[in-house]
Design an enzyme around this catalytic site. Structure first.
Site, short mmCIF file in Angstrom:
data_model
loop_
_atom_site.label_atom_id
_atom_site.label_comp_id
_atom_site.label_asym_id
_atom_site.label_seq_id
_atom_site.Cartn_x
_atom_site.Cartn_y
_atom_site.Cartn_z
N ARG A 115 0.79 -1.22 0.00
CA ARG A 115 0.00 0.00 0.00
C ARG A 115 0.83 1.28 0.00
O ARG A 115 0.32 2.33 -0.32
CB ARG A 115 -0.96 -0.01 1.18
CG ARG A 115 -2.14 -0.93 0.94
CD ARG A 115 -3.17 -0.80 2.04
NE ARG A 115 -2.88 -1.70 3.15
CZ ARG A 115 -3.26 -2.98 3.19
NH1 ARG A 115 -3.95 -3.49 2.21
NH2 ARG A 115 -2.96 -3.74 4.23
N VAL A 116 2.09 1.21 0.38
CA VAL A 116 2.87 2.46 0.38
C VAL A 116 4.14 2.38 -0.47
O VAL A 116 4.69 3.41 -0.85
CB VAL A 116 3.26 2.90 1.81
CG1 VAL A 116 2.06 3.33 2.59
CG2 VAL A 116 4.00 1.81 2.54
#
Ligand code: ATP
Ligand code: MG
Length: 598
Positions: A453-454
């Site tokens: 997600r990052v």
């Protein structure tokens, strides 16, 4: 009426007695009788009222020092008889630090609170203590002067604690001291290249660990203002991961899959890939077989990765309390490096076993059990651990801690209790699938269920650009591959997609302990993205890609260096790869035609 006995080695003066009486009345009320006894305790006082006890005697202090001195001497004898040498010669100026370290391997400084209690129940490494009314949650307790325990349950009239060492030496009636501190472990550079247990004691049987720095094993995670966005990549060296599930420094990425699907291998490859990249590593083994751990140590040593790695090991036959502590100890060691401005990678292998150890402790402490018999705070033990991984802002030194927790699933069930907990705490997961592993796709990353997600923001620009469509192409291929099993007639377009998909799957295969450089990843991704591998046969693809990398590296060293930096791909660089590929492919295919591999 409370009867209090005061033991001293000399008769107390009248004024001393008055002061003492006043203090005791303040504490216990007016209704007390005091009996003064002269006893040979060298100096100081011992005050008892049946159960509670205040031991301020000099004999206790001397006994403590004597025991520690004996332990140090024994350790040194053992080390020298094993042919090992102290890390450095001790000079007189080192002695205070040496004593401070060795006298308090876990507890540093003096024990300032000496209110004591008594063991009233002991079983399976759990003790129950009466009379420790001042005890705090998670406080380090000292039993019999050389056994440590941690307070876990604070009940109305007793305290439940888990023993950390000498588990079978504690018995009913033993005296327990509250230390007023939480457990600490040695940290710092001296831990690199070492194997320690969750109490920070060396397990490798070589040199004495010599460090002055200690850190609490539990400490608050960095606050929001102390953090920064994840912005730099942490290369795993595994093409399938770096291209499609990229990890950034300071990220928490879960590795999840059934048993024997290559979870540990991914973590070990990532550690090996940090060589020469200024990233220190901590590997925490929780409840693993000793043979497995020995194999990991050997692999790390063979790949020159051991010198920048610290191993925290709690084996499968260790008490649950040690298995429970291991990740916090590893985290404290990594945290010290992070606050020192360095980049650290920490692997927790694995947190399923950690959850089981905590469940065992909780059930023995008779805590109410919840879903799957785990206690109510099972989420919290993992969230407070993983929240400590962070990318710190510049004012805090700019260090980072990247965490790779591992979770083992049963029959691929990622929706059971512990997996869903950890998935929700982490910033993404790498899902390893047993079917893929069995069919020879290794690493067996299931791209559809894996996500980061990052990490995308931290990916190398060239790799990001080249792999933007990869995930979609693979997903499309897998979908069509399922249908093609039904054996229906396939049109040319579908055939082409299937063929291309097979080639990509083949190109993403990677043997163990051979992490790829950014250059090699960029080259492979470029060839995939521009369909330059369509005329190389599937069974020669792996060999072709390896040899093309060597060819490019030796023929275009300057361009290779630029590509290895991961900078955005210039038109010039792209043109060079195309030319090199054409040159090499012509030569390779011609050699194949002649009947042998080039
Ligand atoms: P466990 O559940 O026992 O902890 P695991 O999921 O951690 O297992 P590993 O121990 O990493 O799995 O790997 C299992 C086996 O697969 C090992 O024998 C390892 O050598 C092999 N293996 C892992 N990755 C690869 C790979 N990329 N190529 C070939 N073999 C591999
Ligand atoms: Mg494993």
């Amino acid at each position: 009426m409370r009867n209090i006995t005061v033991k001293s080695s000399l008769e107390l003066t009248q004024s001393q007695k008055q002061t003492l009486e006043k203090g005791l009345k303040d504490r216990y009320g007016e209704d007390i009788t005091i009996e003064y006894v002269i006893k040979d305790i060298l100096g100081g006082l011992i005050i008892t009222d049946g159960e509670k006890l205040l031991d301020l005697s000099m004999s206790k202090d001397l006994l403590k020092i004597k025991k520690e001195a004996e332990r140090i001497i024994n350790e040194m004898h053992a080390a020298s008889s094993a042919g090992a040498q102290l890390e450095k010669e001790l000079t007189p100026s080192d002695i205070p630090a040496f004593l401070k370290f060795n006298l308090g391997n876990i507890v540093t400084g003096n024990l300032d609170i000496d209110i004591c209690g008594k063991v009233i129940d002991v079983a399976d490494g759990i003790i129950r203590i009466s009379g420790l009314s001042s005890c705090k949650y998670n406080e380090l307790l000292l039993v019999n002067k050389d056994t440590y325990a941690i307070a876990m349950n604070l009940e109305k009239d007793r305290v439940g604690a888990m023993l950390l060492n000498n588990i079978d030496k504690v018995s009913f009636g033993d005296i327990v001291y509250a230390t007023g501190k939480t457990a600490e472990v040695p940290v710092g550079q001296a831990l690199l290249g070492r194997v320690v247990n969750p109490l920070g004691q060396p397990l490798d049987g070589i040199r004495t660990l010599f460090t002055e720095k200690f850190r609490k094993i539990e400490s608050p995670a960095p606050s929001i203002v102390d953090r920064e966005k994840v912005s730099r990549p942490l290369s795993t060296g595994i093409l399938a991961i770096d291209s499609m599930v990229p990890i950034g420094k300071g990220q928490r990425e879960l590795i999840i899959g059934d048993r024997q699907t290559g979870k540990t291998s991914i973590a070990i490859d990532t550690i090996i890939n940090q060589k020469g990249k200024n990233t220190l590593c901590v590997y925490v083994a929780i409840g693993q077989r000793a043979g497995e751990v020995a194999k990991i140590i050997r692999v790390l040593k063979e790949n020159d990765a051991f010198e920048y790695t610290c191993m925290v090991v709690s084996a499968a036959d260790d008490a649950p309390s040690l298995q429970y502590l291991a990740p916090y100890t590893g985290c404290a060691i990594a945290e010290e490096f992070m606050y020192d401005g360095k980049d650290v990678l920490i692997v927790y292998d694995d947190l399923s076993k950690h959850a089981v150890a905590y469940r065992t402790i909780s059930l023995l402490l008779k805590r109410p059990s919840g879903r799957e018999a785990y206690p109510g705070d099972i989420f919290y033990i993992h969230s407070r651990l993983l929240e400590r991984a962070a990318k710190l802002c510049k004012q805090k030194g700019g260090g980072s801690m990247t965490a790779l927790p591992i979770i083992e699933t049963l029959e691929g069930d990622i929706s059971s209790y512990i997996p869903t907990n950890i998935i929700s705490i982490t910033d993404g997961q790498i899902y390893l699938e047993r079917e893929l592993f069995r069919s020879g796709v290794r690493p067996a990353v299931n791209v559809g269920l894996s996500v980061s997600r990052v990490g995308g923001a931290a990916q190398y620009p060239a790799i990001r650009k080249l792999s933007s469509k990869l995930r979609l192409t693979l997903a499309h291929y897998r979908e069509l591959a399922v249908f093609s099993h039904f054996g229906s007639e396939l049109d040319d377009n579908t055939k082409r997609i299937l063929e291309q998909g097979e080639k990509i799957v083949e190109a993403l295969k990677q043997p163990q302990y051979q992490p790829m450089s950014v250059l090699r990843q960029t080259l492979i991704l470029y060839l995939i993205a521009n369909q330059l591998i369509s005329d190389v046969d599937k069974k020669h693809l792996g060999d072709f890609l390896t040899k093309f990398h060597h060819f490019y590296y030796s023929s275009y060293p300057a361009q290779a260096k630029e590509l290895n930096s991961g900078r955005d791909l210039s038109d010039n660089a792209a043109a060079t790869i195309e030319v090199a590929c054409e040159q090499f492919k012509a030569y390779y295919l011609a050699s194949l035609k002649k009947g042998g591999l080039p």
